[in-house]
Design an enzyme around this catalytic site. Structure first.
Site, PDB file in Angstrom:
ATOM      1  N   CYS A 270      -4.601  50.193 -46.405  1.00 45.90           N
ATOM      2  CA  CYS A 270      -3.515  50.563 -45.497  1.00 45.90           C
ATOM      3  C   CYS A 270      -3.994  51.592 -44.488  1.00 45.90           C
ATOM      4  O   CYS A 270      -4.557  52.619 -44.855  1.00 45.90           O
ATOM      5  CB  CYS A 270      -2.363  51.112 -46.316  1.00 45.90           C
ATOM      6  SG  CYS A 270      -1.129  51.976 -45.337  1.00 45.90           S
TER       7      CYS A 270
ATOM      8  N   CYS B 178       3.561  46.111 -41.706  1.00 45.78           N
ATOM      9  CA  CYS B 178       3.326  46.969 -42.861  1.00 45.78           C
ATOM     10  C   CYS B 178       1.855  47.347 -43.007  1.00 45.78           C
ATOM     11  O   CYS B 178       0.980  46.509 -42.906  1.00 45.78           O
ATOM     12  CB  CYS B 178       3.788  46.221 -44.104  1.00 45.78           C
ATOM     13  SG  CYS B 178       3.713  47.188 -45.578  1.00 45.78           S
TER      14      CYS B 178
ATOM     15  N   GLU C 256       5.911  56.599 -36.296  1.00 48.14           N
ATOM     16  CA  GLU C 256       6.226  55.377 -35.570  1.00 48.14           C
ATOM     17  C   GLU C 256       7.431  54.683 -36.180  1.00 48.14           C
ATOM     18  O   GLU C 256       7.673  54.794 -37.379  1.00 48.14           O
ATOM     19  CB  GLU C 256       5.021  54.431 -35.596  1.00 48.14           C
ATOM     20  CG  GLU C 256       3.858  54.999 -34.811  1.00 48.14           C
ATOM     21  CD  GLU C 256       2.611  54.140 -34.903  1.00 48.14           C
ATOM     22  OE1 GLU C 256       1.973  53.958 -33.867  1.00 48.14           O
ATOM     23  OE2 GLU C 256       2.291  53.653 -35.993  1.00 48.14           O
TER      24      GLU C 256
ATOM     25  N   CYS D  75      -3.472  54.100 -50.455  1.00 45.28           N
ATOM     26  CA  CYS D  75      -3.786  52.688 -50.704  1.00 45.28           C
ATOM     27  C   CYS D  75      -4.934  52.298 -49.766  1.00 45.28           C
ATOM     28  O   CYS D  75      -4.825  52.504 -48.552  1.00 45.28           O
ATOM     29  CB  CYS D  75      -2.563  51.816 -50.456  1.00 45.28           C
ATOM     30  SG  CYS D  75      -1.118  52.346 -51.410  1.00 45.28           S
TER      31      CYS D  75
ATOM     32  N   CYS E   7      12.445  49.285 -38.706  1.00 47.56           N
ATOM     33  CA  CYS E   7      11.533  49.766 -39.737  1.00 47.56           C
ATOM     34  C   CYS E   7      11.236  51.228 -39.403  1.00 47.56           C
ATOM     35  O   CYS E   7      10.778  51.526 -38.297  1.00 47.56           O
ATOM     36  CB  CYS E   7      10.264  48.922 -39.711  1.00 47.56           C
ATOM     37  SG  CYS E   7       8.986  49.514 -40.820  1.00 47.56           S
TER      38      CYS E   7
ATOM     39  N   CYS F   4       0.759  59.509 -45.058  1.00 46.10           N
ATOM     40  CA  CYS F   4       1.144  59.112 -46.411  1.00 46.10           C
ATOM     41  C   CYS F   4       0.083  59.603 -47.381  1.00 46.10           C
ATOM     42  O   CYS F   4      -1.113  59.535 -47.076  1.00 46.10           O
ATOM     43  CB  CYS F   4       1.293  57.596 -46.516  1.00 46.10           C
ATOM     44  SG  CYS F   4       1.848  57.058 -48.155  1.00 46.10           S
TER      45      CYS F   4
HETATM   46  S1  SF4 Z   1       0.703  51.080 -48.301  1.00 45.49           S
HETATM   47 FE1  SF4 Z   1       0.158  52.813 -46.944  1.00 45.49          FE
HETATM   48  S2  SF4 Z   1       2.108  53.732 -46.313  1.00 45.49           S
HETATM   49 FE2  SF4 Z   1       2.506  52.427 -48.124  1.00 45.49          FE
HETATM   50  S3  SF4 Z   1       2.284  53.813 -49.896  1.00 45.49           S
HETATM   51 FE3  SF4 Z   1       0.267  52.882 -49.611  1.00 45.49          FE
HETATM   52  S4  SF4 Z   1      -0.838  54.344 -48.280  1.00 45.49           S
HETATM   53 FE4  SF4 Z   1       1.352  54.840 -48.133  1.00 45.49          FE
END
Ligand code: SF4
Length: 378
Positions: A128, A352, A101, A125, A114, A121
């Protein structure tokens, strides 16, 4: 993605190549080397990859040249808009079905895109949405650039409300950890910032590369001679909490990450952005604001406080306005530059930590217009 199967590589594209490599590629195809410059002017200058528009190329070889050096990399699956059409999130399908995206945000004084640097990823995290699905694969430089070209084209052709304009800022804050895909991100940064026709001619100072804190890669970036801004997603001032919120902290601790960031600031003269997602009752306590201020006071840094965009089914949610105000005030009182960041796009999961592809939350039907895009997209 099964661990023992390596992902397929996207087709080679002009934007993967530097100017000399492009000329060599054109010569390999049997044409004069200057065809590469002509194609570059079309792609980076006129923002087109449609052979029918390339009337300065011999009609007999246009399709072949464009097919070989400007293959279609991304197809727009869906576009969502809000803020009167000035914020747009596009879901792209890559050649292998991977979904990524990008988000375009038009402000009165700038137009920011962005972009994603990876499909998924691997940094995990826990707050996220993107991190929950894991890493599918790295994007190629050209797949990153294609997101920018598509946005730049939409803006240049006046399809974004506000009249024709130019994309001025690029933030690598979409899906992925940019510095985990270092080579492609670096190439993409060069393509984005090289002057037309070698690249898109966007100022290096308008580009921000974010990282959760891959220390060796920060050091490497500092030595590239670029003037791009570094953004460090810190999210906690103490290792105990950061180990949980940003698991890579178990490898590189807060002190090491910040040391690398100050090294970057010293090498480039650019202020480092410290990104801090404020998560209710997790990292928003006044004592943590004081601890953060102690780490940053007197440094070339600016803190962006981001109210967390909650993802469905997640126990993590945004801090209260009062907690946010207190956190901000404590940093400001110690002379640390701080702003509470705009969370534009959160209505369309474009902010984000919300770029999750089809597994992420969808707005309820009818909440926002879904536009089908049929134009050829690079
Ligand atoms: S916040 Fe999400 S996109 Fe960013 S590094 Fe952590 S897991 Fe990856």
């Amino acid at each position: 993605m099964p661990a023992n199967r390596s992902p397929a590589r996207p087709p080679r594209h002009l934007a993967d190549l530097g100017p000399a490599e492009r000329r060599a590629a054109a010569a390999e195809l049997g044409g004069p080397a200057f065809r590469a410059d002509q194609l570059s002017r079309h792609y980076f200058g006129r923002l087109t990859d449609d052979p029918a528009e390339m009337t300065d190329l011999p009609a007999g070889s246009r399709d072949e040249l464009a097919g070989a050096l400007l293959p279609r990399l991304l197809t727009a699956e869906r576009e969502l808009a809000c803020d009167g059409g000035t914020t747009r999130k596009t879901l792209w399908r890559a050649f292998d079905g991977a979904l990524i995206e990008s988000v375009l945000m038009r402000y009165p004084d700038r137009i920011t895109m962005c972009v994603s640097s990876q499909a998924g990823c691997g940094m995990a995290c826990p707050f996220c949405a993107t991190g929950q699905a894991g890493l599918t694969r790295n994007l190629s430089a050209a797949e990153i650039v294609a997101q920018v070209v598509a946005g730049a084209r939409a803006v240049a052709r006046g399809t974004v409300p506000g009249g024709p304009g130019r994309v001025s800022n690029i933030v690598f804050m979409g899906m992925g950890e940019p510095l985990a895909n270092y080579a492609s991100v670096l190439r993409a940064v060069r393509r984005i910032t090289d002057p037309v026709p070698a690249g898109l001619g966007i100022s290096q100072r308008g580009v921000t590369v974010s990282t959760v804190g891959l220390v060796p890669a920060i050091g490497r970036l500092a030595g590239e001679g670029l003037a791009v801004r570094l953004a460090v997603s810190l999210h906690a001032p103490d290792d105990e909490l950061r180990d949980e919120l940003v698991p890579v902290n178990r490898r590189w601790k807060v002190a090491e990450v910040l040391e690398a960031a100050w090294g970057y600031a010293a090498a480039t003269g650019r202020r480092v952005s410290i990104e801090y997602a404020l998560i209710r009752d997790v990292n928003d306590q006044p004592w943590r604001a004081d601890a953060l201020a102690a780490l940053l006071a007197g440094r070339l840094a600016h803190v962006n406080l981001i109210p967390l965009n909650p993802t469905p089914g997640s126990r993590w949610t945004a801090s209260t306005p009062a907690a946010m105000a207190e956190f901000e005030a404590r940093l400001a009182a110690r002379g640390v530059p701080v702003t509470v960041r705009d969370t534009r796009g959160s209505q369309i999961d474009g902010a984000c930590g919300q770029l999750a592809g089809p597994a992420g939350r969808r707005p309820p039907a009818g909440e926002l217009p879904a536009l089908q895009i049929s134009a050829r997209v690079p």
